[in-house]
Design an enzyme around this catalytic site. Structure first.
Site, PDB file in Angstrom:
ATOM      1  N   SER A   5     -15.218  10.852 -43.179  1.00  0.00           N
ATOM      2  CA  SER A   5     -15.000  11.388 -41.833  1.00  0.00           C
ATOM      3  C   SER A   5     -14.259  10.364 -40.993  1.00  0.00           C
ATOM      4  O   SER A   5     -13.680   9.411 -41.536  1.00  0.00           O
ATOM      5  CB  SER A   5     -16.337  11.774 -41.196  1.00  0.00           C
ATOM      6  OG  SER A   5     -16.132  12.542 -40.033  1.00  0.00           O
ATOM      7  N   ASN A   6     -14.245  10.532 -39.704  1.00  0.00           N
ATOM      8  CA  ASN A   6     -13.586   9.574 -38.812  1.00  0.00           C
ATOM      9  C   ASN A   6     -14.325   9.509 -37.482  1.00  0.00           C
ATOM     10  O   ASN A   6     -15.335  10.192 -37.298  1.00  0.00           O
ATOM     11  CB  ASN A   6     -12.115   9.952 -38.623  1.00  0.00           C
ATOM     12  CG  ASN A   6     -11.980  11.346 -38.053  1.00  0.00           C
ATOM     13  OD1 ASN A   6     -12.423  11.612 -36.943  1.00  0.00           O
ATOM     14  ND2 ASN A   6     -11.406  12.258 -38.832  1.00  0.00           N
ATOM     15  N   ALA A   7     -13.803   8.697 -36.578  1.00  0.00           N
ATOM     16  CA  ALA A   7     -14.546   8.354 -35.351  1.00  0.00           C
ATOM     17  C   ALA A   7     -14.411   9.381 -34.223  1.00  0.00           C
ATOM     18  O   ALA A   7     -14.943   9.174 -33.133  1.00  0.00           O
ATOM     19  CB  ALA A   7     -14.063   6.990 -34.841  1.00  0.00           C
TER      20      ALA A   7
END
Ligand code: CTP
Length: 393
Positions: A203-205
């Site tokens: 995933s990412n931020a």
């Protein structure tokens, strides 16, 4: 014809609110006036009653059986507070509700236009600056006071803005609320999660905040909003039709389902570009886990929408760390977009809270810097810019 609720606070500029009332009435608006108790020391309530043709309320206890502050804010299209004293700004910013005017402001769901007027030192005091910042952050329109001769017989900032500037701010607030009436808006937001196994993912931020703020602003402008939202803890506006998704594929399916009939679609989501080629059904044990993770591409949602576009105004975002505008223009063309908002994500900027800087690009050379600010403030600036751009198309 609009219904303007006018709140008048106790400052020397209160008499100018009388002229404003007259101007509004003359152009056909209905004006209801609430005065603070101290405003009545500067101008009698009879003046406003005569000018507006409506009873003036000054106290919560004038007609308690009708719960006047709730009835008035529900009926209004816009709420203008002119002049707003330093005390009024503090109460508005902090949510105090100790008189009729502040109760009405807290109950209001309509756009709030606030024209401060006060002594220069009070206006420049850090407490007042902070209160103004909080109000702007919340979407309140502040009509900045002018610099000029003040009641203290000195020159400084704090003179109530000119009547035409206040009228223009009221009109802009009203126009905004109607701008997207009857229109359908689709927004993708948040990260996606690409499962490795039942408990692990790529995933990412992203927190989805930009898309959520754009949804909120579109709702305030009268649109019906579908928000396709990846996993985030940030609350989505209750009035939106929120479709919760996890993976890029789910987001793509939901976005496609909401795309037909959308007048505007905005892709703010930070979609994972890669997913594990294989997702394990059981939690992978470290003893037998894969030493390398084979990846495959996820669908490019925005490009998929761009390829099927028929009349929808399509807007993308470009998160870049270098060659920002060149890369963004390339995405604008490749994904068949009508406009693209570029933000700089070097060093983690652009994710979560904190200020962003956005530039909007369109066509071959169209460019508008939307400035630096919170996502709330930039969401409004972006819709303002899109409104102008769509009107030209
Ligand atoms: N986007 C999308 N689906 C993807 C990737 C991106 O819908 N699989 C959308 C984003 O929501 C954004 C725009 O495409 O509106 C650009 O996203 P960005 O991550 O900046 O660009 P990419 O297309 O992923 O290109 P690159 O990784 O080469 O920068």
């Amino acid at each position: 014809m609009a219904r303007v609720l006018l709140g008048v606070c106790g400052g020397i500029a209160a008499y100018k609110a009388a002229a404003l009332t007259s101007a509004l009435v003359q152009r056909g608006d209905r004006v209801d006036v609430i005065m603070s108790e101290s405003a009545t020391h500067f101008v009698g309530s009879l003046t406003f009653a005569a000018l507006s043709g409506n009873p003036v309320l000054t106290s919560l206890w004038d007609a308690p059986e009708s719960i006047p502050h709730i009835a008035l804010v529900r009926a209004a299209d816009v709420f203008a507070i002119v002049p707003a004293t330093a005390n009024a700004l503090a109460k508005l910013a902090r949510g105090f509700a100790d008189d009729l005017l502040s109760n009405a402001a807290l109950a209001a769901r309509v756009p709030l236009v606030v024209a401060p007027a006060m002594n220069a030192a009070m206006y420049e005091h850090p407490a007042t600056r902070e209160n103004l910042r909080l109000l702007v952050e919340r979407g309140v329109t502040i009509v900045e006071p002018d610099t000029g001769f003040l009641a203290e017989r000195e020159t400084g900032v704090g003179r109530l803005a000119e009547r035409d500037a206040i009228l223009a701010a009221i009109d802009a607030a009203l126009a905004r609320t109607r701008e997207l009436t009857g229109q359908r808006v689709l927004i993708t937001a948040g990260p996606t999660r690409e499962a490795i196994d039942p408990v692990r993912f790529l995933s990412n931020a992203s927190t989805g905040t930009m898309g959520i703020e754009l949804a909120r602003e579109a709702l305030a402008r009268g649109a019906a909003v579908t928000l396709v939202l990846g996993p985030t803890l940030v609350a989505a506006p209750a009035e939106a039709h929120v479709v919760r998704v996890t993976s890029a594929q789910e987001m793509c399916d939901a976005a496609l389902a909401g795309f037909s009939g959308a007048d505007v679609a905005i892709a703010t989501a930070a979609v994972a570009d890669w997913r594990p080629a294989e997702s394990y059904a059981q939690k992978v044990k470290k003893s037998d886990g894969p030493a390398t993770l084979a990846l495959e591409r996820t669908p490019d949602i925005l490009a998929t929408l761009g390829a099927r576009k028929a009349g929808t105004f399509l807007v993308g975002f470009a998160a870049e760390t270098e060659n920002h505008e060149r890369n963004a223009r390339e995405k604008l063309q490749r994904k068949h977009l009508d406009a693209i908002a570029v933000n700089d994500v070097s060093g983690g900027a652009g994710f979560g809270t904190g200020d962003d800087e956005i530039v909007l690009l369109w066509g071959d050379a169209g460019r508008k810097a939307l400035g630096t600010g919170s996502k709330r403030v930039l969401a409004r600036a972006l819709w303002d810019a899109l409104d102008v751009l769509r009107a030209r198309n």
